[in-house]
Enzyme design. Structure first.
Site, PDB file in Angstrom:
ATOM      1  N   GLY A   1      -4.666  11.027  -1.355  1.00 50.04           N
ATOM      2  CA  GLY A   1      -5.338  12.127  -0.671  1.00 50.04           C
ATOM      3  C   GLY A   1      -4.875  13.505  -1.089  1.00 50.04           C
TER       4      GLY A   1
ATOM      5  N   ASP B   1      -5.611   1.980   3.273  1.00 55.87           N
ATOM      6  CA  ASP B   1      -5.120   0.970   4.220  1.00 55.87           C
ATOM      7  C   ASP B   1      -6.133  -0.158   4.365  1.00 55.87           C
ATOM      8  OD1 ASP B   1      -2.794   2.368   4.723  1.00 55.87           O
ATOM      9  OD2 ASP B   1      -3.511   3.299   6.561  1.00 55.87           O
TER      10      ASP B   1
ATOM     11  N   GLY C   1      -0.542   8.774   0.722  1.00 57.50           N
ATOM     12  CA  GLY C   1      -0.288   9.894   1.618  1.00 57.50           C
ATOM     13  C   GLY C   1       0.831  10.785   1.126  1.00 57.50           C
TER      14      GLY C   1
ATOM     15  N   LYS D   1      -4.709   2.687  11.517  1.00 60.83           N
ATOM     16  CA  LYS D   1      -3.664   2.021  10.730  1.00 60.83           C
ATOM     17  C   LYS D   1      -3.306   0.669  11.356  1.00 60.83           C
ATOM     18  CE  LYS D   1      -0.726   4.644   8.689  1.00 60.83           C
ATOM     19  NZ  LYS D   1      -1.023   4.352   7.252  1.00 60.83           N
TER      20      LYS D   1
ATOM     21  N   LYS E   1       0.856  -1.183   0.000  1.00 59.20           N
ATOM     22  CA  LYS E   1       0.000   0.000   0.000  1.00 59.20           C
ATOM     23  C   LYS E   1       0.896   1.238   0.000  1.00 59.20           C
ATOM     24  CE  LYS E   1      -2.022   3.626   2.128  1.00 59.20           C
ATOM     25  NZ  LYS E   1      -1.439   4.648   3.033  1.00 59.20           N
TER      26      LYS E   1
END
Length: 281
Positions: free
Chosen positions: A64, A181, A31, A240, A28
């Site tokens: 994001g 996530d 961010g 997370k 993953k």
């Protein structure tokens, strides 16, 4: 590194290469770790290396900052509720446009330009991520109800790196914004992945959040409630870590949190004795 150090690294890496050969690794990436273009290219090159070593790599990404920038350019404002982006129907369309369009295709192109084979898809393709509303308050923020991995396994069997943007669907044709996530944990579990790596803009789980040298290198899922009670896991780390726990409970053998701002952190984490972040088992 001199030539002797390079040779020593290869010798150290050999048992890990054998361990992961022909196994599935889900990464993953998202961010603020995605902002630096040179670092982003380096991460994609590392994925190409792992794929060339016979490891079946699946890349799940967020985006994001790209979404927020596009919403601002369109004269709208981003609104967050408990750290999650409020997503009405129009915002969901913007999320799909940015994630499945711009961000996904840029990452796919980077992998190909670094010598790999990649195909970009989103959670709507092959009806990969079937969702429902996580809550009415959040709008079209998706809770994953079903993962159909057929399109992913088909691409892996053909030697491609599937690059997945976290946009979900439902049977009524709605679009859902899915936390990256959460999506990565669900996809890794459904694929029975050997490991999941969550790359972010943090080094890992710190015993003292103000001391970067207080990294906790290994955490058992059974220890998580005590770490929450002690305040070591708090704030934004709680969701997370919940994703790490969820992936382990779905059958993923190991989950890592690594710092995507550090060059080659994936290779160091997977192919060395020392590692670079926090491992959950």
């Amino acid at each position: 590194m001199n030539k002797q150090e390079q040779a020593a690294f290869l010798i150290e890496a050999m048992p890990y290469i054998k361990k992961y050969f022909n196994k599935i690794l889900v990464v993953k990436y998202g961010g603020n770790a995605m902002i630096d273009e040179n670092l982003k290219s380096s991460v994609m090159r590392d994925l190409v290396v792992l794929n060339a070593l016979g490891i079946k790599v699946v890349l799940v990404h967020g985006g994001g900052p790209d979404i927020s920038q596009t919403i601002k350019q369109m004269g709208r404002e981003s609104r967050f509720i408990n750290g999650l982006r409020y997503t009405d129907a129009e915002t969901a369309e913007i999320v799909r446009m940015v994630l499945a369009g711009k961000t996904n295709k840029n990452l796919t192109d980077l992998i190909c330009r670094n010598g790999g084979k990649a195909v970009g898809i989103c959670g709507q393709d092959g009806h990969l991520l079937k969702c429902s509303k996580q809550s009415e308050e959040l709008g079209f923020v998706g809770r994953i109800d079903q993962v159909n991995t057929q399109v992913v396994t088909d691409l892996l069997d053909l030697g491609y790196v599937p690059v997945i943007s976290t946009v979900g669907y439902d049977d009524e044709g709605n679009i859902y914004n899915v936390n990256a996530d959460t999506a990565a944990a669900s996809i890794a579990g459904a694929l029975e992945a050997e490991s999941l790596i969550l790359m972010s803009d943090i080094r890992g789980l710190l015993e003292n959040k103000d001391d970067p040298d207080s990294l906790i290198k290994k955490v058992y899922v059974s220890d998580i409630p005590a770490l929450v009670k002690q305040g070591i896991i708090s704030g934004g780390m709680i969701p997370k870590i919940e994703c790490c726990k969820d992936a382990i409970r779905r059958g993923v053998k190991k989950v890592f949190i690594t710092d995507g701002r550090v060059s080659h952190s994936i290779l160091i984490e997977l192919l060395s004795d020392e590692g670079s972040g926090t491992m959950f088992v």
